[in-house]
Design a protein around this motif. Structure first.
Motif, PDB file in Angstrom:
ATOM      1  N   PHE A 273       0.810  -1.223   0.000  1.00  0.00           N
ATOM      2  CA  PHE A 273       0.000   0.000   0.000  1.00  0.00           C
ATOM      3  C   PHE A 273       0.842   1.272   0.000  1.00  0.00           C
ATOM      4  CE2 PHE A 273      -2.903  -3.198   1.742  1.00  0.00           C
ATOM      5  CZ  PHE A 273      -4.003  -2.996   0.928  1.00  0.00           C
ATOM      6  N   ASP A 274       2.139   1.158  -0.216  1.00  0.00           N
ATOM      7  CA  ASP A 274       3.003   2.337  -0.148  1.00  0.00           C
ATOM      8  C   ASP A 274       2.638   3.380  -1.192  1.00  0.00           C
ATOM      9  OD1 ASP A 274       4.021   0.100  -1.748  1.00  0.00           O
ATOM     10  OD2 ASP A 274       5.668   1.429  -2.271  1.00  0.00           O
ATOM     11  N   THR A 275       2.158   2.964  -2.351  1.00  0.00           N
ATOM     12  CA  THR A 275       1.699   3.916  -3.369  1.00  0.00           C
ATOM     13  C   THR A 275       0.178   4.042  -3.391  1.00  0.00           C
ATOM     14  OG1 THR A 275       1.626   2.200  -5.086  1.00  0.00           O
ATOM     15  CG2 THR A 275       3.691   3.426  -4.839  1.00  0.00           C
ATOM     16  N   VAL A 276      -0.532   3.006  -2.939  1.00  0.00           N
ATOM     17  CA  VAL A 276      -1.991   2.974  -3.037  1.00  0.00           C
ATOM     18  C   VAL A 276      -2.644   3.838  -1.963  1.00  0.00           C
ATOM     19  CG1 VAL A 276      -4.010   1.443  -3.072  1.00  0.00           C
ATOM     20  CG2 VAL A 276      -1.834   0.655  -4.028  1.00  0.00           C
ATOM     21  N   ALA A 277      -2.106   3.815  -0.743  1.00  0.00           N
ATOM     22  CA  ALA A 277      -2.707   4.608   0.340  1.00  0.00           C
ATOM     23  C   ALA A 277      -2.708   6.107   0.036  1.00  0.00           C
ATOM     24  CB  ALA A 277      -1.999   4.324   1.661  1.00  0.00           C
ATOM     25  N   PRO A 278      -1.597   6.694  -0.446  1.00  0.00           N
ATOM     26  CA  PRO A 278      -1.650   8.129  -0.780  1.00  0.00           C
ATOM     27  C   PRO A 278      -2.692   8.456  -1.845  1.00  0.00           C
ATOM     28  CG  PRO A 278       0.632   7.379  -0.634  1.00  0.00           C
ATOM     29  CD  PRO A 278      -0.223   6.159  -0.596  1.00  0.00           C
ATOM     30  N   ASP A 279      -2.862   7.570  -2.827  1.00  0.00           N
ATOM     31  CA  ASP A 279      -3.885   7.799  -3.847  1.00  0.00           C
ATOM     32  C   ASP A 279      -5.280   7.825  -3.235  1.00  0.00           C
ATOM     33  OD1 ASP A 279      -1.967   7.885  -5.824  1.00  0.00           O
ATOM     34  OD2 ASP A 279      -2.315   5.845  -6.546  1.00  0.00           O
ATOM     35  N   LEU A 280      -5.531   6.925  -2.292  1.00  0.00           N
ATOM     36  CA  LEU A 280      -6.835   6.883  -1.640  1.00  0.00           C
ATOM     37  C   LEU A 280      -7.118   8.171  -0.877  1.00  0.00           C
ATOM     38  CD1 LEU A 280      -9.390   5.356  -0.687  1.00  0.00           C
ATOM     39  CD2 LEU A 280      -8.018   4.500   1.227  1.00  0.00           C
ATOM     40  N   TYR A 281      -6.185   8.587  -0.059  1.00  0.00           N
ATOM     41  CA  TYR A 281      -6.398   9.808   0.722  1.00  0.00           C
ATOM     42  C   TYR A 281      -6.570  11.024  -0.185  1.00  0.00           C
ATOM     43  CZ  TYR A 281      -5.148   7.388   5.081  1.00  0.00           C
ATOM     44  OH  TYR A 281      -5.123   6.562   6.171  1.00  0.00           O
ATOM     45  N   ARG A 282      -5.828  11.055  -1.279  1.00  0.00           N
ATOM     46  CA  ARG A 282      -5.910  12.189  -2.194  1.00  0.00           C
ATOM     47  C   ARG A 282      -7.314  12.287  -2.792  1.00  0.00           C
ATOM     48  NH1 ARG A 282      -2.280  10.540  -5.385  1.00  0.00           N
ATOM     49  NH2 ARG A 282      -0.582  11.269  -4.050  1.00  0.00           N
ATOM     50  N   MET A 283      -7.875  11.170  -3.231  1.00  0.00           N
ATOM     51  CA  MET A 283      -9.214  11.215  -3.805  1.00  0.00           C
ATOM     52  C   MET A 283     -10.266  11.524  -2.745  1.00  0.00           C
ATOM     53  SD  MET A 283     -11.443   8.322  -5.872  1.00  0.00           S
ATOM     54  CE  MET A 283     -10.384   8.292  -7.323  1.00  0.00           C
ATOM     55  N   ALA A 284     -10.139  10.903  -1.582  1.00  0.00           N
ATOM     56  CA  ALA A 284     -11.163  11.060  -0.550  1.00  0.00           C
ATOM     57  C   ALA A 284     -11.132  12.433   0.107  1.00  0.00           C
ATOM     58  CB  ALA A 284     -11.006   9.975   0.508  1.00  0.00           C
ATOM     59  N   GLY A 285      -9.984  13.113   0.026  1.00  0.00           N
ATOM     60  CA  GLY A 285      -9.864  14.417   0.654  1.00  0.00           C
ATOM     61  C   GLY A 285      -9.827  14.346   2.169  1.00  0.00           C
ATOM     62  N   VAL A 286      -9.345  13.228   2.700  1.00  0.00           N
ATOM     63  CA  VAL A 286      -9.220  13.052   4.148  1.00  0.00           C
ATOM     64  C   VAL A 286      -7.832  12.509   4.446  1.00  0.00           C
ATOM     65  CG1 VAL A 286     -11.695  12.617   4.417  1.00  0.00           C
ATOM     66  CG2 VAL A 286     -10.127  10.685   4.144  1.00  0.00           C
ATOM     67  N   GLY A 287      -7.501  12.442   5.731  1.00  0.00           N
ATOM     68  CA  GLY A 287      -6.246  11.862   6.181  1.00  0.00           C
ATOM     69  C   GLY A 287      -6.496  10.824   7.249  1.00  0.00           C
ATOM     70  N   PRO A 288      -5.451  10.183   7.748  1.00  0.00           N
ATOM     71  CA  PRO A 288      -5.624   9.126   8.754  1.00  0.00           C
ATOM     72  C   PRO A 288      -6.407   9.584   9.983  1.00  0.00           C
ATOM     73  CG  PRO A 288      -3.386   9.113   7.904  1.00  0.00           C
ATOM     74  CD  PRO A 288      -4.039  10.330   7.327  1.00  0.00           C
ATOM     75  N   SER A 289      -6.211  10.816  10.409  1.00  0.00           N
ATOM     76  CA  SER A 289      -6.884  11.277  11.627  1.00  0.00           C
ATOM     77  C   SER A 289      -8.389  11.453  11.437  1.00  0.00           C
ATOM     78  CB  SER A 289      -6.273  12.604  12.099  1.00  0.00           C
ATOM     79  OG  SER A 289      -6.470  13.626  11.128  1.00  0.00           O
ATOM     80  N   ASP A 290      -8.844  11.512  10.187  1.00  0.00           N
ATOM     81  CA  ASP A 290     -10.279  11.655   9.916  1.00  0.00           C
ATOM     82  C   ASP A 290     -11.012  10.324   9.949  1.00  0.00           C
ATOM     83  OD1 ASP A 290     -10.247  14.515   9.298  1.00  0.00           O
ATOM     84  OD2 ASP A 290      -9.083  13.912   7.531  1.00  0.00           O
ATOM     85  N   VAL A 291     -10.279   9.223   9.849  1.00  0.00           N
ATOM     86  CA  VAL A 291     -10.881   7.890   9.775  1.00  0.00           C
ATOM     87  C   VAL A 291     -11.248   7.423  11.176  1.00  0.00           C
ATOM     88  CG1 VAL A 291     -10.504   5.485   9.110  1.00  0.00           C
ATOM     89  CG2 VAL A 291      -9.574   7.344   7.694  1.00  0.00           C
ATOM     90  N   GLY A 292     -12.508   7.052  11.358  1.00  0.00           N
ATOM     91  CA  GLY A 292     -12.984   6.661  12.681  1.00  0.00           C
ATOM     92  C   GLY A 292     -12.986   5.176  12.935  1.00  0.00           C
TER      93      GLY A 292
END
Length: 398
Positions: A273-292
């Protein structure tokens, strides 16, 4: 939706899950129904949940070479027409979120209006995932592994996890906490195969080694059953029975030479997920701290450690401090994890039951509801290529 949002190359807020459904989950080989019938049952249950006429389905999406073919499903359901049929290529359970992304993309592109995403398994009918019997020829990665006795998934993935644990000082305690959290949540979930079968630290520690560093309870189950969800455009989401869960983002893929054979990838100790996770956050417009709340695919608990770190929830060196039982349980843990029991304790439906649980969290109907559930993440199968992930959100997150 604004004109700008329509013009962006994004899935954010464009589609919604309006229905979810599943069969009863069985131990492998115990289903009374064949695989195709299981798929139909799950799809019909999702339609009932949504208040949708099954004949209005015009697309299907799945992964890992699901044998329940779209044209046959369309005929059995009596759909008016079939407009799209998508199969995610490769990655096994790593494709569970990609199948949702592919369905969403078809809707956004105007290729379909109502797409079912599903996974069906009858291992008694077609053979167990966890056994290497009946293989007469090998090619690709297996040709480098099987002649040396590396036959089954636990053996293959254990080597990557051992390397990661060595490099970052991760202890067995972190993996134990993941297993204990999954089993804890399963005790509140009557659908779970391990409902009524709690796990405690002593039982975990006393369980046999499958292959180090995996104890028995670090390994997923093998099950029969089916799970499905229904996607429509966001504009139609309010027309159906249940509270919609909107797709905020999705991504899939892997890094440079991630699938190089003979375990020769440049970055070996990775969940992919080293390249996939940044793509996800970029599209979703959120970061790890926003995930509940997170549903993370546990083929083996070590992959969850790696995947959570690669999604930015903690540094690898901090895994032992972050991954404790208290931190991972609902309702108020630091990051409630696998709140239906996950692959370890609810069911191994190739990870698709995790997507359904994320929908329940957004709806507020989980049997182990997280305190913060407006933004729910699903992480697909780790240590494979391609891997995939997604984030769902409530209407308030749009």
């Amino acid at each position: 939706m604004t004109a700008r949002a329509r013009d962006e190359r994004t899935l954010r807020g464009r589609v919604a899950v309006i229905g979810i459904g599943e069969t009863e989950y069985y131990r492998h080989g115990a289903s009374p129904d064949p695989e195709f019938k299981l798929a139909l049952k799950a799809i019909l249950a999702a339609c009932t949940d949504a208040g949708l006429d099954p004949r209005d389905i015009d697309g299907f999406s799945s992964y890992s070479d699901d044998r329940s073919e779209a044209s046959r499903l369309a005929a059995a359901l009596g759909t008016h027409r079939l407009r799209t049929a998508t199969m995610q290529w490769g990655g096994g359970g790593g494709g569970c979120c990609a199948a949702v992304a592919n369905a969403a993309a078809a809707i956004v592109a105007g290729l379909a209006d109502c797409v079912v995403v599903f996974r069906s398994l009858a291992q008694g009918q077609y053979g167990r995932f966890g056994q290497a019997a009946g293989i007469h020829t090998v090619s690709g990665e297996r040709s480098y592994l099987m002649p040396y006795g590396v036959l089954a998934p636990p053996q293959r993935f254990a080597m990557r996890v051992q390397r990661y644990m060595h490099e970052h000082g991760v202890r067995q305690d972190a993996m134990r906490a993941i297993a204990l959290a999954s089993y804890h949540h399963a005790q509140a979930n009557p659908r779970a195969v391990m409902y009524g079968k709690p796990l405690d630290p002593g039982k975990y520690d006393a369980s046999r080694w499958i292959v180090e560093p995996f104890h028995l309870y670090d390994c997923c189950m093998e099950n029969d059953g089916a799970a499905a969800l229904v996607l429509v455009s966001a504009e139609r989401a309010g027309d159906f029975r249940c509270k919609p869960a909107y797709l905020l983002g999705a991504a899939f893929g892997s890094g440079h030479r991630a699938a190089a054979t003979a375990h020769n990838a440049p970055l070996y100790a990775t969940a992919s997920f080293d390249t996939v996770a940044p793509d996800l956050y970029r599209m979703a417009g959120v970061g790890p701290s926003d995930v509940g709340v997170v549903q993370a695919y546990e083929n083996f608990t070590g992959g969850v450690v790696m995947a959570l770190a690669e999604h930015g929830f903690f540094r690898p060196e901090d895994a032992n401090d972050f991954l404790t039982f208290e931190s991972l349980i609902a309702p108020s843990g630091r990051l409630p994890l696998n709140t239906s029991g996950g692959n370890l304790a609810e069911c191994y439906m190739h990870g698709f039951e995790l997507v359904l649980e994320a929908v329940r969290q957004v709806r507020g109907t989980s049997t182990s509801q997280a305190r913060r559930s407006d933004v729910a993440m699903v992480i697909g199968g780790p240590m494979v290529s391609p891997a995939s992930n997604l984030i769902l959100g409530s209407e308030a997150t749009l």
